[in-house]
Design a protein around this motif. Sequence first.
Motif, PDB file in Angstrom:
ATOM      1  N   SER B  50     -13.723   5.007  -0.635  1.00  0.00           N
ATOM      2  CA  SER B  50     -14.021   5.313   0.731  1.00  0.00           C
ATOM      3  C   SER B  50     -14.707   4.161   1.426  1.00  0.00           C
ATOM      4  CB  SER B  50     -14.840   6.563   0.801  1.00  0.00           C
ATOM      5  OG  SER B  50     -15.881   6.221   0.108  1.00  0.00           O
ATOM      6  N   GLU B  51     -15.488   3.308   0.728  1.00  0.00           N
ATOM      7  CA  GLU B  51     -15.812   1.931   1.166  1.00  0.00           C
ATOM      8  C   GLU B  51     -14.949   1.113   1.584  1.00  0.00           C
ATOM      9  OE1 GLU B  51     -19.737   0.521  -1.186  1.00  0.00           O
ATOM     10  OE2 GLU B  51     -17.944   0.566  -2.580  1.00  0.00           O
ATOM     11  N   LEU B  52     -13.854   0.953   0.418  1.00  0.00           N
ATOM     12  CA  LEU B  52     -12.913   0.026   0.924  1.00  0.00           C
ATOM     13  C   LEU B  52     -12.036   0.234   2.072  1.00  0.00           C
ATOM     14  CD1 LEU B  52     -11.539  -2.447  -0.647  1.00  0.00           C
ATOM     15  CD2 LEU B  52     -10.222  -0.850  -1.923  1.00  0.00           C
ATOM     16  N   VAL B  59      -6.501   1.471   8.119  1.00  0.00           N
ATOM     17  CA  VAL B  59      -5.325   1.848   6.971  1.00  0.00           C
ATOM     18  C   VAL B  59      -5.633   3.410   6.892  1.00  0.00           C
ATOM     19  CG1 VAL B  59      -7.004   1.317   4.982  1.00  0.00           C
ATOM     20  CG2 VAL B  59      -4.513   1.163   4.729  1.00  0.00           C
ATOM     21  N   SER B  60      -4.510   4.036   6.601  1.00  0.00           N
ATOM     22  CA  SER B  60      -4.713   5.434   6.364  1.00  0.00           C
ATOM     23  C   SER B  60      -4.751   5.609   4.845  1.00  0.00           C
ATOM     24  CB  SER B  60      -3.060   6.103   6.626  1.00  0.00           C
ATOM     25  OG  SER B  60      -2.198   5.705   5.762  1.00  0.00           O
ATOM     26  N   GLU B  61      -5.255   6.654   4.545  1.00  0.00           N
ATOM     27  CA  GLU B  61      -5.468   6.974   3.114  1.00  0.00           C
ATOM     28  C   GLU B  61      -4.225   6.788   2.160  1.00  0.00           C
ATOM     29  OE1 GLU B  61      -8.481  10.224   2.925  1.00  0.00           O
ATOM     30  OE2 GLU B  61      -7.528  10.760   0.861  1.00  0.00           O
ATOM     31  N   LYS B  62      -3.198   7.363   2.706  1.00  0.00           N
ATOM     32  CA  LYS B  62      -2.033   7.125   1.961  1.00  0.00           C
ATOM     33  C   LYS B  62      -1.720   5.816   1.690  1.00  0.00           C
ATOM     34  CE  LYS B  62       2.757   8.580   1.981  1.00  0.00           C
ATOM     35  NZ  LYS B  62       3.855   9.160   3.141  1.00  0.00           N
ATOM     36  N   MET B  63      -1.812   5.085   2.796  1.00  0.00           N
ATOM     37  CA  MET B  63      -1.349   3.511   2.509  1.00  0.00           C
ATOM     38  C   MET B  63      -2.248   2.714   1.634  1.00  0.00           C
ATOM     39  SD  MET B  63       1.640   2.430   3.738  1.00  0.00           S
ATOM     40  CE  MET B  63       1.193   0.845   3.471  1.00  0.00           C
ATOM     41  N   LEU B  64      -3.449   3.021   1.520  1.00  0.00           N
ATOM     42  CA  LEU B  64      -4.359   2.413   0.864  1.00  0.00           C
ATOM     43  C   LEU B  64      -4.196   2.984  -0.781  1.00  0.00           C
ATOM     44  CD1 LEU B  64      -6.762   0.298   0.474  1.00  0.00           C
ATOM     45  CD2 LEU B  64      -8.386   2.269   1.188  1.00  0.00           C
ATOM     46  N   THR B  65      -3.839   4.084  -0.771  1.00  0.00           N
ATOM     47  CA  THR B  65      -3.709   4.624  -2.225  1.00  0.00           C
ATOM     48  C   THR B  65      -2.404   3.995  -2.786  1.00  0.00           C
ATOM     49  OG1 THR B  65      -4.756   6.736  -1.546  1.00  0.00           O
ATOM     50  CG2 THR B  65      -3.130   6.703  -3.537  1.00  0.00           C
TER      51      THR B  65
END
Lengths: 132, 132
Positions: B50-52, B59-65
């Motif tokens: 979440s910090e990142l 950046v969407s959660e999906k893209m970062l994952t």
Amino acid sequence: MAVSDVVSATTSKYDIGEQMCPYRLVLEHVTSRWGVLVLIELMERPYRFSELRRAIGRVSEKMLTQTLQTLERDGLIHRDAQPVIPPRVDYSLTDLGREAAEQVRGLALWTKDRMGDVQKARVAYDARKSGS
Amino acid sequence: MAVSDVVSATTSKYDIGEQMCPYRLVLEHVTSRWGVLVLIELMERPYRFSELRRAIGRVSEKMLTQTLQTLERDGLIHRDAQPVIPPRVDYSLTDLGREAAEQVRGLALWTKDRMGDVQKARVAYDARKSGS
């Protein structure tokens, strides 16, 4: 105060719409599949279009033309059309292009050198995932 | 013998199917829009997901994952899931990842520093094209 609070209290350093987009495109041009190869090849010496195409291999005339135009527009390569028959066009790096080429070559060489480590990591990752 | 004959007589140095593809993908991972930012950010210190996400911004959660999974599989980042409640996952650079991050940061900084020159070159190019 948690680290996460500190981070969330500040504006993102990489607010994409504001800061990243202008140079993001240049980064994409110089790291594109053919952009990398053109820049590295031209570090050696100027090339004619047909020579460059043979040196790089498997690039279509259209793709190479587009790549060269993009890099020329960014000021990284110089296109020198000689007024002779048959027409002769030479491509060379500008000073700016040489700087870009050095950076890109460093990254490309690193990637090539470390490919074995990356492959090992991938095998280990896939084994962990299939085992879990 | 013309230079072009010499070039055409040798096998291309970049025979894409044989030599370029394996490391081409790694190059794409580390120079991807979010890959660049994740690597540079993690040079500072380990980050929680979440910090990142907040640090990078937009950046969407999906893209970062996806980005983190790709870089983890390549052996560039380490994912450390702590067995605590609530779950806590830290991401950090591996030694290999730190090397990649240094290369990528060099290229990103170069691109940022030289953006003014690139913009000038583009204006000049467009003026030449519209004038010709």
